[in-house]
Design a protein around this motif. Structure first.
Motif, PDB file in Angstrom:
ATOM      1  N   SER A   1     -32.157  -7.016   7.728  1.00  0.00           N
ATOM      2  CA  SER A   1     -31.791  -6.369   8.972  1.00  0.00           C
ATOM      3  C   SER A   1     -32.396  -4.967   8.989  1.00  0.00           C
ATOM      4  O   SER A   1     -32.393  -4.275   7.975  1.00  0.00           O
ATOM      5  CB  SER A   1     -30.264  -6.289   9.073  1.00  0.00           C
ATOM      6  OG  SER A   1     -29.864  -5.438  10.111  1.00  0.00           O
ATOM      7  N   TYR A   2     -32.920  -4.570  10.143  1.00  0.00           N
ATOM      8  CA  TYR A   2     -33.506  -3.237  10.248  1.00  0.00           C
ATOM      9  C   TYR A   2     -32.369  -2.248  10.505  1.00  0.00           C
ATOM     10  O   TYR A   2     -32.094  -1.849  11.643  1.00  0.00           O
ATOM     11  CB  TYR A   2     -34.534  -3.181  11.372  1.00  0.00           C
ATOM     12  CG  TYR A   2     -35.472  -2.007  11.265  1.00  0.00           C
ATOM     13  CD1 TYR A   2     -36.668  -2.119  10.546  1.00  0.00           C
ATOM     14  CD2 TYR A   2     -35.177  -0.791  11.851  1.00  0.00           C
ATOM     15  CE1 TYR A   2     -37.527  -1.046  10.425  1.00  0.00           C
ATOM     16  CE2 TYR A   2     -36.027   0.290  11.736  1.00  0.00           C
ATOM     17  CZ  TYR A   2     -37.202   0.164  11.022  1.00  0.00           C
ATOM     18  OH  TYR A   2     -38.056   1.238  10.898  1.00  0.00           O
TER      19      TYR A   2
ATOM     20  N   TYR B   1     -35.646  -7.837  11.035  1.00  0.00           N
ATOM     21  CA  TYR B   1     -35.211  -8.249  12.368  1.00  0.00           C
ATOM     22  C   TYR B   1     -34.142  -7.275  12.852  1.00  0.00           C
ATOM     23  O   TYR B   1     -33.465  -6.615  12.052  1.00  0.00           O
ATOM     24  CB  TYR B   1     -34.654  -9.681  12.342  1.00  0.00           C
ATOM     25  CG  TYR B   1     -33.326  -9.814  11.635  1.00  0.00           C
ATOM     26  CD1 TYR B   1     -32.130  -9.780  12.333  1.00  0.00           C
ATOM     27  CD2 TYR B   1     -33.270  -9.942  10.238  1.00  0.00           C
ATOM     28  CE1 TYR B   1     -30.901  -9.869  11.679  1.00  0.00           C
ATOM     29  CE2 TYR B   1     -32.052 -10.037   9.583  1.00  0.00           C
ATOM     30  CZ  TYR B   1     -30.881  -9.996  10.317  1.00  0.00           C
ATOM     31  OH  TYR B   1     -29.667 -10.083   9.669  1.00  0.00           O
ATOM     32  N   SER B   2     -33.971  -7.176  14.168  1.00  0.00           N
ATOM     33  CA  SER B   2     -32.925  -6.331  14.746  1.00  0.00           C
ATOM     34  C   SER B   2     -31.562  -6.938  14.445  1.00  0.00           C
ATOM     35  O   SER B   2     -31.366  -8.149  14.573  1.00  0.00           O
ATOM     36  CB  SER B   2     -33.127  -6.215  16.262  1.00  0.00           C
ATOM     37  OG  SER B   2     -32.135  -5.413  16.841  1.00  0.00           O
ATOM     38  N   SER B   3     -30.599  -6.102  14.038  1.00  0.00           N
ATOM     39  CA  SER B   3     -29.355  -6.553  13.422  1.00  0.00           C
ATOM     40  C   SER B   3     -28.643  -7.701  14.125  1.00  0.00           C
ATOM     41  O   SER B   3     -28.130  -8.618  13.474  1.00  0.00           O
ATOM     42  CB  SER B   3     -28.378  -5.377  13.304  1.00  0.00           C
ATOM     43  OG  SER B   3     -28.940  -4.344  12.544  1.00  0.00           O
ATOM     44  N   MET B   4     -28.574  -7.699  15.452  1.00  0.00           N
ATOM     45  CA  MET B   4     -27.824  -8.715  16.178  1.00  0.00           C
ATOM     46  C   MET B   4     -28.667  -9.930  16.559  1.00  0.00           C
ATOM     47  O   MET B   4     -28.128 -10.926  17.045  1.00  0.00           O
ATOM     48  CB  MET B   4     -27.203  -8.104  17.450  1.00  0.00           C
ATOM     49  CG  MET B   4     -26.069  -7.141  17.170  1.00  0.00           C
ATOM     50  SD  MET B   4     -25.455  -6.337  18.674  1.00  0.00           S
ATOM     51  CE  MET B   4     -24.989  -7.772  19.662  1.00  0.00           C
TER      52      MET B   4
ATOM     53  N   TYR C   1     -36.085 -17.126  12.714  1.00  0.00           N
ATOM     54  CA  TYR C   1     -37.538 -17.276  12.794  1.00  0.00           C
ATOM     55  C   TYR C   1     -38.212 -16.699  11.552  1.00  0.00           C
ATOM     56  O   TYR C   1     -39.132 -17.311  10.983  1.00  0.00           O
ATOM     57  CB  TYR C   1     -38.070 -16.590  14.046  1.00  0.00           C
ATOM     58  CG  TYR C   1     -39.564 -16.753  14.238  1.00  0.00           C
ATOM     59  CD1 TYR C   1     -40.080 -17.836  14.950  1.00  0.00           C
ATOM     60  CD2 TYR C   1     -40.462 -15.835  13.695  1.00  0.00           C
ATOM     61  CE1 TYR C   1     -41.444 -18.004  15.109  1.00  0.00           C
ATOM     62  CE2 TYR C   1     -41.833 -15.993  13.846  1.00  0.00           C
ATOM     63  CZ  TYR C   1     -42.327 -17.068  14.564  1.00  0.00           C
ATOM     64  OH  TYR C   1     -43.678 -17.234  14.718  1.00  0.00           O
ATOM     65  N   LYS C   2     -37.747 -15.514  11.109  1.00  0.00           N
ATOM     66  CA  LYS C   2     -38.350 -14.869   9.934  1.00  0.00           C
ATOM     67  C   LYS C   2     -38.088 -15.694   8.673  1.00  0.00           C
ATOM     68  O   LYS C   2     -38.948 -15.779   7.784  1.00  0.00           O
ATOM     69  CB  LYS C   2     -37.790 -13.448   9.778  1.00  0.00           C
ATOM     70  CG  LYS C   2     -38.092 -12.522  10.964  1.00  0.00           C
ATOM     71  CD  LYS C   2     -39.548 -12.203  11.073  1.00  0.00           C
ATOM     72  CE  LYS C   2     -39.908 -11.428  12.354  1.00  0.00           C
ATOM     73  NZ  LYS C   2     -39.185 -10.179  12.537  1.00  0.00           N
ATOM     74  N   ILE C   3     -36.910 -16.309   8.579  1.00  0.00           N
ATOM     75  CA  ILE C   3     -36.610 -17.175   7.438  1.00  0.00           C
ATOM     76  C   ILE C   3     -37.588 -18.347   7.396  1.00  0.00           C
ATOM     77  O   ILE C   3     -38.191 -18.651   6.359  1.00  0.00           O
ATOM     78  CB  ILE C   3     -35.156 -17.692   7.511  1.00  0.00           C
ATOM     79  CG1 ILE C   3     -34.167 -16.547   7.268  1.00  0.00           C
ATOM     80  CG2 ILE C   3     -34.927 -18.815   6.485  1.00  0.00           C
ATOM     81  CD1 ILE C   3     -32.717 -16.920   7.505  1.00  0.00           C
TER      82      ILE C   3
END
Length: 414
Positions: free
Chosen positions: A338-339, A354-357, A364-366
């Motif tokens: 989380s950023y 990724y943005s926290s929420m 997608y990143k996973i």
């Protein structure tokens, strides 16, 4: 030099399987270079003294508090112990316990170093972690009715009050040690102008320095995602991870989310409301076969799970550093973060953010790390090189001892 730690961990002859792992590691790294004492709290009936390798420790009972401090009689006991030890420096590990308030009130004539572990005010700002009013309602159950203090609203109020006191406490300390640039930026608006801010580094437990690095396993259907936390509360973002796993499951039906540090209780009524909400997500999204509560784990167990994982994720909405993330990156585990807070300081060359929420982007990143071999290998290699340099034990020892020397040599105490 004689240094007294005031901490929340019993460090003598005890293996860490929860929070505060850096204390066990730091004890081993610097214990031979100074005369080290630790004073801590535990479920004991009277004060106990223990001596182990490189450490002398006083274990105190968990006394009832009045306005955030023990009774005058118990404070007198602590003061007598401190006088007996006669430390050159007192290092207060965090503001979570009453140690910081006690030191600023009763030991202001001594050399005090406050070590920042977390920042309560930043936790307050993101406490609800994007939960909607309807989701918050789902976090209330029988336990909250029987024990009102367990209700999230009351927990928030507790954090709020403690954070307000914490901000006032910062003005009393002249020397503070920090673990990230993010914390230093937060403190810039809270401390006095003449406060000396140190930059320290936190080591890993010895097991990690000798562990084999992560390597990609042969293709398997049960993609393994690893997450570690010492407690469940909204700003740790477990609900975001569960929603992300629901999305990952669309492509990998046998995905496994391995939750270290938290346990699922047998009796549902004993679960906190937030935990019950997490279980309701698991039930409603059909994730029974995808989510596994591993409970508390020691270093060797964590290493085994990290080496077997496909991706490590930290979904927290606030972090002052994150030792768990450092452990994963040190081994080279492909990582999604989380950023938030200090997490971006690990660098975009070692992890995806990724943005926290945004649980969809998290998912997608996973998947991207699972399927993009070149990216996965590049990030893994970068993280190993970067973290091995950052977490070099000799450099950490030298830095910590230099901080102690500066604290000792400053003319103005406190």
């Amino acid at each position: 030099m004689k240094v007294l730690w005031l901490s929340n961990c019993v460090l003598s002859d005890v293996e860490c399987n929860g929070s505060g792992s850096w204390l066990y590691a730091m004890k081993e790294i610097i214990g031979g270079s100074i005369e080290l004492y630790n004073m801590t709290l535990s479920n004991v009936n009277k004060v106990h003294f223990k001596e182990s390798h490189n450490l002398k420790e006083y274990i105190l009972p968990v006394w009832p508090l009045i306005d955030g401090l023990p009774s005058s009689e118990n404070i007198h006991t602590i003061c007598e112990l401190v006088d007996k030890i006669a430390p050159d420096i007192i290092q207060v590990w965090g503001t979570e316990s009453y140690w910081a308030k006690l030191c600023s009130t009763y030991f202001s004539d001594r050399r005090i170093l406050l070590e920042m572990q977390g920042l309560l005010s930043s936790c307050v700002d993101v406490f609800w972690a994007g939960l909607s009013p309807e989701e918050i309602k789902k976090c209330r159950g029988i336990k909250e009715w029987i024990y009102p203090t367990s209700d999230l609203s009351n927990q928030y109020k507790s954090f709020y009050c403690r954070a307000k006191e914490e901000k006032e406490l910062f003005s009393r300390f002249k020397q503070i040690s920090t673990q990230s640039s993010w914390v230093r930026r937060q403190l810039a608006f809270l401390v006095q102008r003449d406060c000396k801010i140190y930059e320290t580094f936190i080591p890993l437990r010895e097991h990690f320095y000798h562990a084999k690095k992560w390597v990609k396993k042969e293709e398997h259907e049960d993609v393994r995602i690893f997450f570690s936390t010492s407690y469940t509360i909204p700003f740790k973002g477990l609900h975001v991870i569960l929603k992300a796993i629901k999305e990952v499951k669309r492509k990998y039906p046998k995905v496994k989310l391995l939750l270290a540090g938290v346990s699922k209780k047998q009796e549902r009524y004993r679960e906190s409301g937030y935990n019950k909400y997490l279980l309701s997500i698991i039930e409603s999204e059909g994730l029974h076969d995808n989510v596994f509560y591993l409970g508390k784990m020691n270093a060797e167990q964590i290493i085994e799970k990290l080496q077997d994982a496909d991706v490590y994720v930290n979904s927290s909405f606030v972090e002052s550093y994150s030792v768990a993330t450092a452990e994963a990156l040190f081994l080279g585990v492909p990582t999604v973060l989380s950023y938030a807070g200090a997490l971006p300081e690990f660098g975009e060359d070692v992890a995806l953010y990724y943005s926290s929420m945004d649980y969809v982007d998290c998912a997608y990143k996973i998947v991207e790390l699972i399927e993009n071999t070149k990216l996965r290998e590049e990030l893994s290699s970068n993280s190993i090189v970067k973290l091995e340099e950052r977490l070099d034990k000799d450099s950490i020892r030298k830095c910590q001892l230099e901080i102690y020397n500066q604290v000792f040599n400053l003319n103005e105490k406190g």
